[in-house]
Write a protein that holds these residues in place. Structure first.
Motif, PDB file in Angstrom:
ATOM      1  N   ASN A 205       0.831  -1.206   0.000  1.00 52.70           N
ATOM      2  CA  ASN A 205       0.000   0.000   0.000  1.00 52.70           C
ATOM      3  C   ASN A 205       0.871   1.264   0.000  1.00 52.70           C
ATOM      4  OD1 ASN A 205      -2.228  -1.673   0.110  1.00 52.70           O
ATOM      5  ND2 ASN A 205      -2.468  -1.500   2.326  1.00 52.70           N
ATOM      6  N   ALA A 206       1.924   1.265   0.832  1.00 51.86           N
ATOM      7  CA  ALA A 206       2.819   2.428   0.889  1.00 51.86           C
ATOM      8  C   ALA A 206       3.509   2.646  -0.447  1.00 51.86           C
ATOM      9  CB  ALA A 206       3.853   2.235   1.996  1.00 51.86           C
ATOM     10  N   LEU A 207       3.903   1.562  -1.098  1.00 48.20           N
ATOM     11  CA  LEU A 207       4.568   1.671  -2.394  1.00 48.20           C
ATOM     12  C   LEU A 207       3.642   2.284  -3.428  1.00 48.20           C
ATOM     13  CD1 LEU A 207       6.972   1.093  -4.222  1.00 48.20           C
ATOM     14  CD2 LEU A 207       6.054  -1.202  -4.595  1.00 48.20           C
ATOM     15  N   GLN A 208       2.368   1.879  -3.416  1.00 51.58           N
ATOM     16  CA  GLN A 208       1.416   2.434  -4.370  1.00 51.58           C
ATOM     17  C   GLN A 208       1.249   3.941  -4.172  1.00 51.58           C
ATOM     18  OE1 GLN A 208      -0.241   0.710  -6.976  1.00 51.58           O
ATOM     19  NE2 GLN A 208      -0.533   2.848  -7.517  1.00 51.58           N
ATOM     20  N   LEU A 209       1.183   4.362  -2.915  1.00 47.17           N
ATOM     21  CA  LEU A 209       1.047   5.795  -2.630  1.00 47.17           C
ATOM     22  C   LEU A 209       2.290   6.560  -3.085  1.00 47.17           C
ATOM     23  CD1 LEU A 209      -0.548   5.662   0.945  1.00 47.17           C
ATOM     24  CD2 LEU A 209      -1.703   6.099  -1.231  1.00 47.17           C
ATOM     25  N   GLN A 210       3.463   5.992  -2.828  1.00 49.77           N
ATOM     26  CA  GLN A 210       4.708   6.663  -3.216  1.00 49.77           C
ATOM     27  C   GLN A 210       4.864   6.710  -4.730  1.00 49.77           C
ATOM     28  OE1 GLN A 210       7.621   4.413  -1.070  1.00 49.77           O
ATOM     29  NE2 GLN A 210       7.167   5.389   0.897  1.00 49.77           N
ATOM     30  N   GLU A 211       4.462   5.657  -5.417  1.00 48.20           N
ATOM     31  CA  GLU A 211       4.525   5.668  -6.880  1.00 48.20           C
ATOM     32  C   GLU A 211       3.582   6.720  -7.450  1.00 48.20           C
ATOM     33  OE1 GLU A 211       3.730   1.740  -8.245  1.00 48.20           O
ATOM     34  OE2 GLU A 211       5.805   1.058  -8.010  1.00 48.20           O
ATOM     35  N   ASN A 212       2.385   6.851  -6.850  1.00 48.40           N
ATOM     36  CA  ASN A 212       1.453   7.884  -7.299  1.00 48.40           C
ATOM     37  C   ASN A 212       2.027   9.274  -7.065  1.00 48.40           C
ATOM     38  OD1 ASN A 212      -0.404   5.956  -8.089  1.00 48.40           O
ATOM     39  ND2 ASN A 212      -1.594   6.060  -6.194  1.00 48.40           N
ATOM     40  N   LEU A 214       5.200  10.029  -7.005  1.00 46.70           N
ATOM     41  CA  LEU A 214       6.260  10.222  -7.994  1.00 46.70           C
ATOM     42  C   LEU A 214       5.666  10.565  -9.362  1.00 46.70           C
ATOM     43  CD1 LEU A 214       9.211  10.108  -8.899  1.00 46.70           C
ATOM     44  CD2 LEU A 214       8.954   7.632  -9.184  1.00 46.70           C
ATOM     45  N   LYS A 215       4.605   9.871  -9.751  1.00 47.50           N
ATOM     46  CA  LYS A 215       3.961  10.162 -11.033  1.00 47.50           C
ATOM     47  C   LYS A 215       3.442  11.605 -11.059  1.00 47.50           C
ATOM     48  CE  LYS A 215       2.428   5.367 -11.667  1.00 47.50           C
ATOM     49  NZ  LYS A 215       1.255   4.460 -11.694  1.00 47.50           N
ATOM     50  N   TYR A 216       2.883  12.034  -9.932  1.00 49.04           N
ATOM     51  CA  TYR A 216       2.398  13.415  -9.863  1.00 49.04           C
ATOM     52  C   TYR A 216       3.546  14.405 -10.007  1.00 49.04           C
ATOM     53  CZ  TYR A 216       0.709  17.768  -7.840  1.00 49.04           C
ATOM     54  OH  TYR A 216       0.416  19.084  -7.628  1.00 49.04           O
ATOM     55  N   LEU A 217       4.656  14.123  -9.334  1.00 49.57           N
ATOM     56  CA  LEU A 217       5.796  15.041  -9.370  1.00 49.57           C
ATOM     57  C   LEU A 217       6.393  15.162 -10.767  1.00 49.57           C
ATOM     58  CD1 LEU A 217       7.683  14.276  -6.030  1.00 49.57           C
ATOM     59  CD2 LEU A 217       6.442  16.354  -6.644  1.00 49.57           C
ATOM     60  N   ILE A 218       6.324  14.106 -11.563  1.00 49.95           N
ATOM     61  CA  ILE A 218       6.898  14.180 -12.910  1.00 49.95           C
ATOM     62  C   ILE A 218       5.835  14.450 -13.966  1.00 49.95           C
ATOM     63  CG2 ILE A 218       8.761  12.634 -12.236  1.00 49.95           C
ATOM     64  CD1 ILE A 218       7.465  10.418 -13.805  1.00 49.95           C
ATOM     65  N   GLY A 219       4.555  14.555 -13.542  1.00 46.57           N
ATOM     66  CA  GLY A 219       3.489  14.860 -14.492  1.00 46.57           C
ATOM     67  C   GLY A 219       3.083  13.685 -15.349  1.00 46.57           C
ATOM     68  N   MET A 220       3.144  12.472 -14.797  1.00 49.19           N
ATOM     69  CA  MET A 220       2.816  11.267 -15.559  1.00 49.19           C
ATOM     70  C   MET A 220       1.390  10.823 -15.258  1.00 49.19           C
ATOM     71  SD  MET A 220       4.624   7.508 -15.374  1.00 49.19           S
ATOM     72  CE  MET A 220       6.199   8.093 -15.992  1.00 49.19           C
ATOM     73  N   ASP A 221       0.774  10.174 -16.244  1.00 43.99           N
ATOM     74  CA  ASP A 221      -0.556   9.605 -16.085  1.00 43.99           C
ATOM     75  C   ASP A 221      -0.542   8.580 -14.950  1.00 43.99           C
ATOM     76  OD1 ASP A 221      -3.046   8.483 -16.268  1.00 43.99           O
ATOM     77  OD2 ASP A 221      -2.932   8.007 -18.395  1.00 43.99           O
ATOM     78  N   MET A 222      -1.526   8.667 -14.044  1.00 44.48           N
ATOM     79  CA  MET A 222      -1.580   7.768 -12.902  1.00 44.48           C
ATOM     80  C   MET A 222      -1.773   6.305 -13.309  1.00 44.48           C
ATOM     81  SD  MET A 222      -1.022   9.389 -10.120  1.00 44.48           S
ATOM     82  CE  MET A 222      -0.756  11.117  -9.753  1.00 44.48           C
ATOM     83  N   ASN A 223      -2.310   6.076 -14.495  1.00 47.07           N
ATOM     84  CA  ASN A 223      -2.534   4.704 -14.945  1.00 47.07           C
ATOM     85  C   ASN A 223      -1.282   4.067 -15.554  1.00 47.07           C
ATOM     86  OD1 ASN A 223      -5.303   4.720 -14.233  1.00 47.07           O
ATOM     87  ND2 ASN A 223      -5.766   5.877 -16.096  1.00 47.07           N
TER      88      ASN A 223
END
Length: 440
Positions: A205-212, A214-223
């Motif tokens: 669960n923590a990994l999923q939150l951290q990956e999200n 990171l995606k937000y910080l680089i402007g990547m699609d969450m999917n």
């Protein structure tokens, strides 16, 4: 623009492949192309060009054309006394029209010329500020990236621990089935295994939150799925800095220096409000009047046209304004002095961050070496206890404690690696070399 489009297409092709790995370089470059802060900073640079065009326009000739058409439904009259007689004279004709071309050119206006210099300096400020924004994005992405990798490493560690504990549980299960082990030993092992699985789910669960994040910080699609390379947390040799390192190369200092230039120009522009200004104006036009609609009409139709032209100079000399300009100049000087205070404080802070970064990196490296030794020792202890347990020379408690110690040592090693990489990022930042992360 073509270069940016080619980079974007390359990244889209890169992330379209599910098996490709996201390196720190890829993450940083993707962020610089897509993150809102970086995009807006580039737009500010572009907008500064238009600001220069706007200010430059004030120094260029101002040309305008005007035209008018008037129908006097009731023509005013004027009474003139001539001797003993009063004569009434009609003032004008029913129809009047005019067309005028006007020109105005500033010949001397210190405020306009200073404004042009300020606009060009503003462009340079936005370029430096865009660089600072990019560095801030790089720092955030790098820290978030390493957090994701730390959690992934912890997940791998707990997976190995679960595998080892499952193997031990199966051995105890076999011994219990053959009457060679106690049920309490089997139950304790199952409890430990269940706790490990619960901890694993928390890490997932923590990994999923951290990956999200990171995606937000680089402007990547969450999917979009991301995969980290295996060598992300390798310890790299990073050259330390000595006492002669010059913090004047830091972008933060460059931004403040450029702000100083802007405030100095603002003071000059304010002072220029009290200077004389000289401008030239010229106009050329036609006036038409008659009893009928004047457009396209001739004198034969009762419509007459006459040309007008004038050229003049306008000189404006401020004499007394109640002291408002002097007050504004003093306010501008206070702003300059306040910025100098900020510059001294920023230099002190940057010098502190540099020394702290060196200290932190050295301490992190010492801690990392210690944790590496602990992992090796914990693994040796675990192997010995496991062998002793199989021949009845160690208790189950000893075995479970050894398993826990080994997992803790691995997690501590992972945390030490994260501390080292974060300290490395801070040192790179302190040296003003964050852009190097886009080229690794």
């Amino acid at each position: 623009m073509k270069y940016r489009i080619s980079i974007l297409l390359a990244f889209l092709g890169f992330f379209a492949q599910a098996q490709e790995q996201l390196t720190l370089k890829d993450a940083v470059n993707y962020a610089l192309q897509n993150k809102a802060e970086a995009v807006k900073a580039r737009l500010e640079v572009e907008n500064s060009e238009y600001q220069i065009d706007e200010v430059r326009a004030n120094a260029l000739p101002q040309i305008s054309a005007n035209g008018g058409l008037t129908y006097n439904a009731i023509i005013p009259q004027m009474a003139l006394v001539m001797g003993d007689q009063v004569q009434v004279i009609q003032m004008g004709t029913p129809w009047q029209s005019n067309a005028t071309l006007s020109l105005n050119q500033q010949l001397f206006n210190q405020a306009v010329f200073t404004g042009l210099k300020a606009a060009k300096t503003t462009r340079e400020f936005y370029k430096i500020n865009a660089q600072l924004t990019e560095e801030q994005v790089i720092e955030k992405v790098a820290n978030s990236y390493y957090e994701v990798y730390k959690t992934e490493s912890q997940l791998k560690t707990i997976d190995k621990t679960i595998d080892n504990t499952t193997r031990v549980r199966d051995v105890i299960q076999s011994l219990f089935d053959n009457g060679l082990a106690k049920k309490i030993d089997l139950d304790r092992t199952n409890v430990t295994l269940n706790n490990l699985k619960s901890n694993r789910q928390q890490l997932v669960n923590a990994l999923q939150l951290q990956e999200n994040a990171l995606k937000y910080l680089i402007g990547m699609d969450m999917n979009q799925d991301i995969k980290m390379p295996e060598n992300t947390f390798e310890v790299t040799k990073h050259a330390l800095v000595d006492e002669s390192t010059n913090i004047e190369n830091r972008t933060e200092i460059k931004v403040l220096d450029k702000q100083s230039e802007l405030l100095a120009l603002n003071k000059k522009a304010t002072m220029a409000q009290g200077y004389p200004s000289l401008s030239m104006n010229a106009n050329f036009g036609y006036n038409g009047f008659g009893d009928t609609f004047p457009w396209f009409a001739k004198p034969a139709d009762g419509v007459y046209w006459s040309g007008t032209s004038a050229i003049g100079l306008n000189l404006s000399i401020p004499i007394f304004n109640g002291g408002s300009i002097r007050a504004k100049v003093r306010q501008a000087q206070v702003d300059i002095e306040k910025l100098e205070v900020d510059k001294r404080d920023t230099r002190l802070a940057l010098d502190m961050s540099l020394k702290n970064a060196i200290t932190q990196l050295n301490n992190s490296l010492i801690s990392l070496n210690t944790q590496n030794e602990n992992v090796n020792l914990a693994k040796e202890v675990l192997d010995n206890v496991e062998n002793n347990y199989k021949v009845g020379l160690a208790t189950l408690t000893d075995l479970l404690d050894a398993e826990t110690s080994y997992a803790d040592a691995q997690n501590n090693h992972t945390n030490a690696l994260l501390d080292y990489k974060v300290a490395e990022v801070q040192l790179i930042k302190a040296k003003g070399e964050l852009k190097s992360l886009t080229q690794e």
